[in-house]
Write an enzyme that holds these catalytic residues in place. Structure first.
Site, PDB file in Angstrom:
ATOM      1  N   CYS A  99      -3.191  -2.005   8.546  1.00 45.11           N
ATOM      2  CA  CYS A  99      -2.838  -0.664   9.038  1.00 45.11           C
ATOM      3  C   CYS A  99      -2.450  -0.771  10.517  1.00 45.11           C
ATOM      4  O   CYS A  99      -1.469  -0.174  10.966  1.00 45.11           O
ATOM      5  CB  CYS A  99      -3.999   0.303   8.865  1.00 45.11           C
ATOM      6  SG  CYS A  99      -4.780   0.216   7.250  1.00 45.11           S
ATOM      7  N   CYS A 105       0.831  -1.211   0.000  1.00 44.22           N
ATOM      8  CA  CYS A 105       0.000   0.000   0.000  1.00 44.22           C
ATOM      9  C   CYS A 105       0.864   1.259   0.000  1.00 44.22           C
ATOM     10  O   CYS A 105       0.360   2.357  -0.181  1.00 44.22           O
ATOM     11  CB  CYS A 105      -0.954   0.016   1.196  1.00 44.22           C
ATOM     12  SG  CYS A 105      -0.115   0.157   2.782  1.00 44.22           S
TER      13      CYS A 105
HETATM   14 FE1  FES Z   1      -1.782   0.595   4.178  1.00 48.10          FE
HETATM   15 FE2  FES Z   1      -3.474   1.701   5.858  1.00 48.10          FE
HETATM   16  S1  FES Z   1      -3.801   1.307   3.746  1.00 48.10           S
HETATM   17  S2  FES Z   1      -1.428   1.184   6.230  1.00 48.10           S
END
Ligand code: FES
Length: 163
Positions: free
Chosen positions: A108, A35
């Site tokens: 996350c 991400c």
């Molecule tokens: Fe990757 Fe939140 S979307 S840490």
């Protein structure tokens, strides 16, 4: 908006303990190449009743709102915990005040847990600097550079330690 989302918004509207801690005793940094987010956590220890306790914690996050919200809550939660107590905390504990995170946001919280675990290993804050957060043309030279230099893995989301 559901309750968890409301709580995330409330937490990021007033994030606690955000920013580098110049006198920290330990630091830990992790990133998620999938991400593109990163969390760094600093810890300052003191001693209470002969035990090493977390006096203060702070964080920096280059990432999503959930990671910022969890990191903010975690740094509050960690105050006064012994190192052993802090080691017991997992991402579910750290994000508990937000309510259950949706599956796509679980990583996350995992990143915040990862940064805490790295810091509890006693990463040396002297080896991290403000400039570590600046983009570098040379992969590996800075926090962002070293993050960008991590090979992307397909499949499972992965939290990686960054030097
Ligand atoms: Fe990757 Fe939140 S979307 S840490």
């Amino acid at each position: 908006m559901d309750d968890t989302e409301d709580r995330i918004q409330a937490a990021i509207a007033n994030p606690r303990n955000m920013g580098e801690m110049p006198d920290a005793d330990a630091v830990g940094t992790v990133g998620n190449p999938e991400c593109g987010d990163m969390v760094r956590m600093w810890l300052k220890f003191s001693e209470k009743d002969g035990k090493k306790v977390i006096d203060r914690a702070s964080f920096q996050s280059f990432g999503c709102q959930t990671a910022i919200a969890v990191a903010s809550l975690a740094t509050e939660m960690l105050k006064g915990k012994t190192v052993d107590e802090a080691r017991e905390l997992n991402s579910a504990d750290l994000s508990k005040p937000l309510g259950p995170l949706p599956p796509m946001k679980l990583h996350c919280g995992d990143m915040v847990e990862g940064a805490l675990r790295e810091a509890l290993k006693g990463g040396n804050p002297a080896e991290t600097t403000d400039t570590a957060t600046e983009p570098s043309p040379v992969p590996g030279e800075t926090l962002l550079g070293s993050f960008q230099a991590q090979p992307l893995k397909s499949g499972k989301l992965k939290v990686v330690k960054l030097d």
